[in-house]
Design an enzyme around this catalytic site. Structure first.
Site, mmCIF file in Angstrom:
data_model
loop_
_atom_site.group_PDB
_atom_site.id
_atom_site.type_symbol
_atom_site.label_atom_id
_atom_site.label_comp_id
_atom_site.label_asym_id
_atom_site.label_seq_id
_atom_site.Cartn_x
_atom_site.Cartn_y
_atom_site.Cartn_z
ATOM 1 C CG HIS A 152 62.305 75.683 0.388
ATOM 2 N ND1 HIS A 152 61.117 74.651 0.675
ATOM 3 C CD2 HIS A 152 63.255 75.017 0.184
ATOM 4 C CE1 HIS A 152 62.242 73.165 0.776
ATOM 5 N NE2 HIS A 152 62.407 73.726 0.736
ATOM 6 C CG LEU A 160 43.684 85.244 8.511
ATOM 7 C CD1 LEU A 160 42.901 83.537 8.711
ATOM 8 C CD2 LEU A 160 44.663 85.253 7.849
ATOM 9 C CG ASP A 186 54.599 67.311 0.356
ATOM 10 O OD1 ASP A 186 55.833 68.104 0.389
ATOM 11 O OD2 ASP A 186 54.255 66.659 0.828
HETATM 12 C C1 V07 Z 1 58.684 78.682 4.510
HETATM 13 C C2 V07 Z 1 58.242 78.564 2.183
HETATM 14 C C3 V07 Z 1 56.349 78.001 2.202
HETATM 15 C C4 V07 Z 1 56.464 76.247 1.852
HETATM 16 C C5 V07 Z 1 57.030 75.603 2.763
HETATM 17 C C6 V07 Z 1 58.367 75.939 3.201
HETATM 18 C C7 V07 Z 1 59.200 76.958 2.335
HETATM 19 C C8 V07 Z 1 56.736 81.678 4.632
HETATM 20 C C9 V07 Z 1 57.402 81.011 6.129
HETATM 21 C C10 V07 Z 1 56.973 81.975 7.208
HETATM 22 C C11 V07 Z 1 57.199 81.510 8.982
HETATM 23 C C12 V07 Z 1 57.291 82.269 9.994
HETATM 24 C C13 V07 Z 1 56.408 83.184 9.702
HETATM 25 C C14 V07 Z 1 56.575 83.953 8.215
HETATM 26 C C15 V07 Z 1 56.901 83.234 7.612
HETATM 27 C C16 V07 Z 1 58.212 80.093 6.185
HETATM 28 C C17 V07 Z 1 59.239 78.775 6.606
HETATM 29 C C18 V07 Z 1 59.885 77.807 5.455
HETATM 30 C C19 V07 Z 1 60.699 77.864 7.441
HETATM 31 F F1 V07 Z 1 56.042 84.268 10.713
HETATM 32 N N1 V07 Z 1 57.021 80.438 4.528
HETATM 33 N N2 V07 Z 1 58.019 79.154 4.735
HETATM 34 N N3 V07 Z 1 58.755 79.334 6.930
HETATM 35 N N4 V07 Z 1 58.792 78.604 3.137
#
Ligand code: V07
Length: 257
Positions: A54, A148, A37
């Site tokens: 983000h 992991l 968050d």
């Molecule tokens: C998102 C970055 C981290 C902070 C939280 C919100 C924004 C990594 C992923 C991700 C998702 C699936 C995957 C690999 C990476 C991600 C979303 C948002 C929607 F297989 N960060 N991140 N997905 N944020």
């Protein structure tokens, strides 16, 4: 007691050298869940668009995945997008939905090399096809990996997860495969997205909010909770190790009584 003092001294020495502060011989949490968050707030504080927060938060994800892998955490579950997040501005949602692809385009090869298995927890329905496709490819290509277990909770809601499990069970009862009195906690657990993983030992939430926000409601029943005011883009592996050290010291205190 001498042991405790010894550990504290190690901790001090470590902090200046930026080495882990946790006890490597102690119990490493098998499953760590993280609510990431504070990305939007991090950007707003700098007069930057929320999406920059983000993007920066995604860099933190990379660092924490490597840190977890390096100390032998078995399962890491990251809350990336909740069912509530659809209420955000269209532009922001569209951007967020590109992040899984972007993350995987730079990280998937290394994750495969590290024997990491990637999975999505949540409802793929309602997510853009390009997002689901990227996740499917990552799941497929890491299916055999035994290191992991890396879960991204996407379009995830804890109450909905329980409702879906109950619907599955009700269908089995209706089909005559199951008697209502045969349903117990273990069986419900087997119908959740997390059926392949132990319950989290430790939950980390950044950005100062002290609540669960509908994350893994069933699974967190006995989990140690650790909160920090630090915003997710500013979170570091040193803080991650500090959370683990705190988890270990709580375990030692319970062990003492
Ligand atoms: C998102 C970055 C981290 C902070 C939280 C919100 C924004 C990594 C992923 C991700 C998702 C699936 C995957 C690999 C990476 C991600 C979303 C948002 C929607 F297989 N960060 N991140 N997905 N944020």
């Amino acid at each position: 007691m001498l042991d405790r003092i010894g550990q504290m001294m190690v901790r001090k020495a470590n902090q200046s050298e930026q080495r882990p502060v946790f006890d490597k011989a102690g119990e490493i949490p098998r499953h760590i869940a993280v609510i990431m968050d504070g990305n939007g707030r991090w950007a707003q504080k700098r007069n930057l668009p929320r999406i920059v927060g983000h993007r920066s938060g995604m860099q933190t994800v990379k660092e924490i995945v490597k840190a977890a892998d390096s100390i032998g955490v078995q399962t890491l579950t990251m809350y990336a997008f909740s069912t509530e997040n659809w209420k955000r501005p269209r532009e922001e949602v569209d951007y967020l939905m590109k992040l899984p692809q972007e993350f995987l385009s730079t990280e998937l090869e290394e994750l495969i090399e590290r024997n990491v298995r990637v999975r999505m927890l949540g409802d793929p329905q309602g997510l853009p096809p390009h997002t689901v496709e990227a996740m499917n490819i990552a799941e497929e290509r890491t299916r055999q990996n035994t290191g992991l277990q890396l879960n991204f909770a996407l379009n995830y809601g804890g109450r909905t997860e329980i409702v879906k499990a109950v619907q599955d069970l009700a269908r089995k009862v209706q089909a005559g495969m199951l008697k209502p009195e045969e349903i117990d906690e273990a069986m419900l657990t087997q119908h959740l997205y997390t059926r392949d993983f132990p319950d989290p030992d430790l939950l980390i939430r950044t950005s100062g909010e002290i609540r669960l926000s509908n994350f893994m409601l069933w699974q967190l029943a006995y989990t140690e909770l650790w909160f920090t005011d630090v915003l997710w883009p500013d979170f570091t592996k040193e803080l991650f190790f500090e959370a683990i050290a705190e988890y270990q010291s709580r375990a030692r205190r319970y062990g003492a009584v």
